[in-house]
Design a protein around this motif. Structure first.
Motif, PDB file in Angstrom:
ATOM      1  N   GLY A 109       0.827  -1.333   0.064  1.00 50.39           N
ATOM      2  CA  GLY A 109      -0.048   0.086   0.017  1.00 50.39           C
ATOM      3  C   GLY A 109       0.867   1.132  -0.255  1.00 50.39           C
ATOM      4  N   THR A 110       0.057   2.354  -0.175  1.00 49.79           N
ATOM      5  CA  THR A 110       0.831   3.875   0.053  1.00 49.79           C
ATOM      6  C   THR A 110       1.480   3.916   1.427  1.00 49.79           C
ATOM      7  N   SER A 111       0.885   3.210   2.296  1.00 54.33           N
ATOM      8  CA  SER A 111       1.246   3.336   3.675  1.00 54.33           C
ATOM      9  C   SER A 111       2.807   2.789   3.788  1.00 54.33           C
ATOM     10  N   TYR A 135      -3.307  13.559   7.425  1.00 57.23           N
ATOM     11  CA  TYR A 135      -3.534  11.947   7.411  1.00 57.23           C
ATOM     12  C   TYR A 135      -2.744  11.438   8.636  1.00 57.23           C
ATOM     13  N   ILE A 181      -0.548  16.230   0.361  1.00 59.07           N
ATOM     14  CA  ILE A 181      -1.478  15.386   0.359  1.00 59.07           C
ATOM     15  C   ILE A 181      -2.407  15.969  -0.773  1.00 59.07           C
ATOM     16  N   ASN A 185      -7.079  14.031   1.745  1.00 62.25           N
ATOM     17  CA  ASN A 185      -7.733  13.209   2.771  1.00 62.25           C
ATOM     18  C   ASN A 185      -7.174  14.137   4.130  1.00 62.25           C
ATOM     19  N   ASP A 213       1.737  12.703  -1.683  1.00 61.42           N
ATOM     20  CA  ASP A 213       0.680  11.726  -1.237  1.00 61.42           C
ATOM     21  C   ASP A 213      -0.331  11.930  -2.316  1.00 61.42           C
ATOM     22  N   VAL A 215      -2.532   9.437  -3.626  1.00 64.12           N
ATOM     23  CA  VAL A 215      -3.476   8.236  -3.635  1.00 64.12           C
ATOM     24  C   VAL A 215      -4.796   8.357  -4.004  1.00 64.12           C
ATOM     25  N   TYR A 216      -5.342   9.776  -4.165  1.00 69.44           N
ATOM     26  CA  TYR A 216      -6.596  10.058  -4.737  1.00 69.44           C
ATOM     27  C   TYR A 216      -6.586  10.721  -6.175  1.00 69.44           C
ATOM     28  N   SER A 242      -1.557   3.776  -4.738  1.00 64.01           N
ATOM     29  CA  SER A 242      -1.858   2.353  -4.822  1.00 64.01           C
ATOM     30  C   SER A 242      -3.028   1.960  -5.563  1.00 64.01           C
ATOM     31  N   SER A 244      -5.594   0.965  -3.890  1.00 66.29           N
ATOM     32  CA  SER A 244      -6.489   0.992  -2.525  1.00 66.29           C
ATOM     33  C   SER A 244      -7.795   1.558  -3.042  1.00 66.29           C
ATOM     34  N   LYS A 245      -7.631   2.909  -3.796  1.00 68.74           N
ATOM     35  CA  LYS A 245      -8.610   3.593  -3.906  1.00 68.74           C
ATOM     36  C   LYS A 245      -9.274   3.583  -5.315  1.00 68.74           C
ATOM     37  N   ARG A 253      -3.349  -4.541  -0.190  1.00 63.04           N
ATOM     38  CA  ARG A 253      -2.442  -3.774   0.301  1.00 63.04           C
ATOM     39  C   ARG A 253      -1.088  -3.718  -0.818  1.00 63.04           C
ATOM     40  N   TYR A 335     -14.227  12.434   0.849  1.00 64.88           N
ATOM     41  CA  TYR A 335     -14.212  12.636   2.448  1.00 64.88           C
ATOM     42  C   TYR A 335     -14.500  14.219   2.273  1.00 64.88           C
TER      43      TYR A 335
HETATM   44  C1  LIG Z   1      -3.733  10.416   2.105  1.00 69.72           C
HETATM   45  C2  LIG Z   1      -3.845   8.966   2.190  1.00 69.72           C
HETATM   46  N1  LIG Z   1      -2.631   8.449   2.267  1.00 69.72           N
HETATM   47  C3  LIG Z   1      -2.288   6.904   2.263  1.00 69.72           C
HETATM   48  C4  LIG Z   1      -3.388   6.336   2.643  1.00 69.72           C
HETATM   49  C5  LIG Z   1      -3.127   4.883   2.675  1.00 69.72           C
HETATM   50  O1  LIG Z   1      -3.635   3.889   1.611  1.00 69.72           O
HETATM   51  P1  LIG Z   1      -3.198   2.546   1.404  1.00 69.72           P
HETATM   52  O2  LIG Z   1      -4.086   1.680   1.375  1.00 69.72           O
HETATM   53  O3  LIG Z   1      -2.531   2.741   0.112  1.00 69.72           O
HETATM   54  O4  LIG Z   1      -1.965   2.032   2.277  1.00 69.72           O
HETATM   55  C6  LIG Z   1      -4.563   6.711   2.962  1.00 69.72           C
HETATM   56  C7  LIG Z   1      -5.666   5.630   3.025  1.00 69.72           C
HETATM   57  O5  LIG Z   1      -6.809   6.185   3.483  1.00 69.72           O
HETATM   58  C8  LIG Z   1      -4.804   8.211   2.710  1.00 69.72           C
HETATM   59  O6  LIG Z   1      -5.991   8.642   2.831  1.00 69.72           O
END
Ligand SMILES: Cc1ncc(COP(=O)(O)O)c(C=O)c1O
Length: 406
Positions: A109-111, A135, A181, A185, A213, A215-216, A242, A244-245, A253, A335
């Motif tokens: 994941g981005t995480s 975040y 970001i 988010n 970041d 991810v969106y 990632s 994920s979204k 992940r 959000y």
């Molecule tokens: C701004 C931001 N960065 C990173 C993440 C983590 O995402 P991932 O599922 O890709 O780890 C999120 C998840 O909500 C997010 O909102």
């Protein structure tokens, strides 16, 4: 026989754990209590589209399934499968941010990408500029590293744009990175080109690396947003995203980072590679979906963006019409961050917990994103169906009128 009562003493925890909390999940314990007491809880706290019925594209599931059946169940290269890295590099490059496959890492994941990048760059005692609201992962990772998040304001009165003068005033010799970001988010903002250029200028002026970041990035309500690096391909930028979204597979992940071509980042690439070696690799079967996602049919995103736009409009209109509540219309993602004019002495957490107890609606209080508790912000996730959202906002409206009257 035990020597002393030390055999019954709780094992002490490390002090660093006290330095952060993760409100998005912590608040769930409270929701479980409300649920146990017989109230139906509506979880508007976690940004997981799958939990609200949005479906992972079947072609991606087929790619993972195929990989497992074909025996791709062993460890992979620590930086990621070549095909996945090439797909990410091609994606960034085609969108104006040239990234070589050798400078892409596939991560949990981005995480995990954020964790690896911060770990590679930030020293103990170092400072990292992080948006407020933030975040919470950034604060959590920096606490783990013994480093410090320094919060720059983003301003609801200006559509949640970053306050660039404030940001500039926070730079010190200890500053090691700037986190951006965008789309954001928890605020739902997508920054203007002028704001993005101003942020690039600050980073350039002070020689800071930008951790973008994104991810969106594919979930701008009016269409995908170009990576920040496309505005200046030679800037020292690391971009994160990632599956994920925008590809509706958060449980897999599977994410990545793309490190820009600036030679100033060469040592960082090597350091990230070293750290990535230690955790062996990210989930291998899921990496087989990356090429399919980035190189294949993306029509699901058109429908997803339209669904998000509709929900965003409903959210801003309904919440903004409640007396004592204001809400900046979200421009991307799922959000929004409305503000309640709280009576003196009340906190955002008081409001959110009372809302939960009275209605079963679970949001996250703004102080969970490092906003001042008295400012009255909360974050809503607007992934539920339009009808359900209207019902929820009616509950919030009725509750808020009572709460503000009391
Ligand atoms: C701004 C931001 N960065 C990173 C993440 C983590 O995402 P991932 O599922 O890709 O780890 C999120 C998840 O909500 C997010 O909102």
């Amino acid at each position: 026989m035990a020597l002393t009562d030390s055999s019954t003493k709780a094992i002490p925890i490390a002090r660093r754990v006290d330095r952060f909390s993760y409100a998005i999940r912590n608040i769930v314990a409270e929701a479980r209590r409300v649920e146990a007491a017989g109230t139906t809880v509506r979880y508007l706290n976690i940004g997981d589209p799958v939990a609200f019925g949005f479906q992972t594209p079947p072609a991606l599931i087929a790619a993972v399934e195929r990989a497992m059946r074909d025996g791709h169940n062993g460890y992979g290269p620590s930086a990621g499968l070549a095909a996945a890295r090439e797909a990410v590099a091609a994606e960034y490059t085609s969108r104006g941010f040239p990234v070589a496959a050798s400078r892409v890492f596939i991560t949990a994941g981005t995480s995990e990408a954020i964790d690896l990048a911060l770990s590679a760059i930030v020293d103990e005692g170092g400072e990292v500029l992080v948006p407020m609201p933030t975040y919470p992962l950034y604060t959590a990772v920096l606490a783990k590293l013994g480093a410090r998040a320094v919060f720059y304001r983003t301003d609801a009165a200006r559509g949640w744009a970053p306050d660039v003068d404030h940001l500039r005033s926070l730079v010190t010799p200890a500053t090691q990175a700037l986190v951006i970001i965008d789309p954001n988010n928890p605020t739902g903002a997508s920054y203007s080109a002028a704001t993005r250029r101003a942020l690039l200028d600050v980073a350039d002026h002070f020689g800071l690396v930008i951790l973008a970041d994104e991810v969106y990035g594919d979930l701008g309500h009016e269409g995908a947003v170009a990576p920040l690096g496309s505005l200046d391909p030679d800037a020292a930028i690391i971009s994160f995203s990632s599956l994920s979204k925008a590809y509706l597979a958060p449980g897999w992940r599977t994410g990545w980072m793309g490190v820009g071509r600036s030679p100033r980042l060469d040592d960082v690439v090597a350091a990230i590679g070293k750290l990535a070696d230690a955790r062996l690799c990210s989930t291998v079967p899921m990496q087989h979906a990356v090429k399919e996602a980035l190189g294949g049919d993306r029509s699901h995103q058109i429908a997803f963006r339209a669904a998000l736009k509709e929900r965003g409009v409903i959210t801003a209109a309904h919440l903004g019409s409640i007396p004592g509540v204001s809400c900046v219309a979200p421009a991307a993602g799922f959000y929004a961050m409305p503000k309640v004019e709280l009576p003196p002495g009340r906190t955002d957490e008081d409001y959110v917990l009372a809302l939960l107890a009275a209605t079963g609606v679970l949001c996250v209080y703004g102080s969970g994103f490092n906003m001042p508790a008295a400012a009255g912000f909360l974050r809503v996730v607007f992934l539920a169906s339009p009808d359900e959202l209207r019902d929820i906002y009616t509950l919030i409206s009725d509750f808020t009128r009572e709460f503000l009257r009391a």
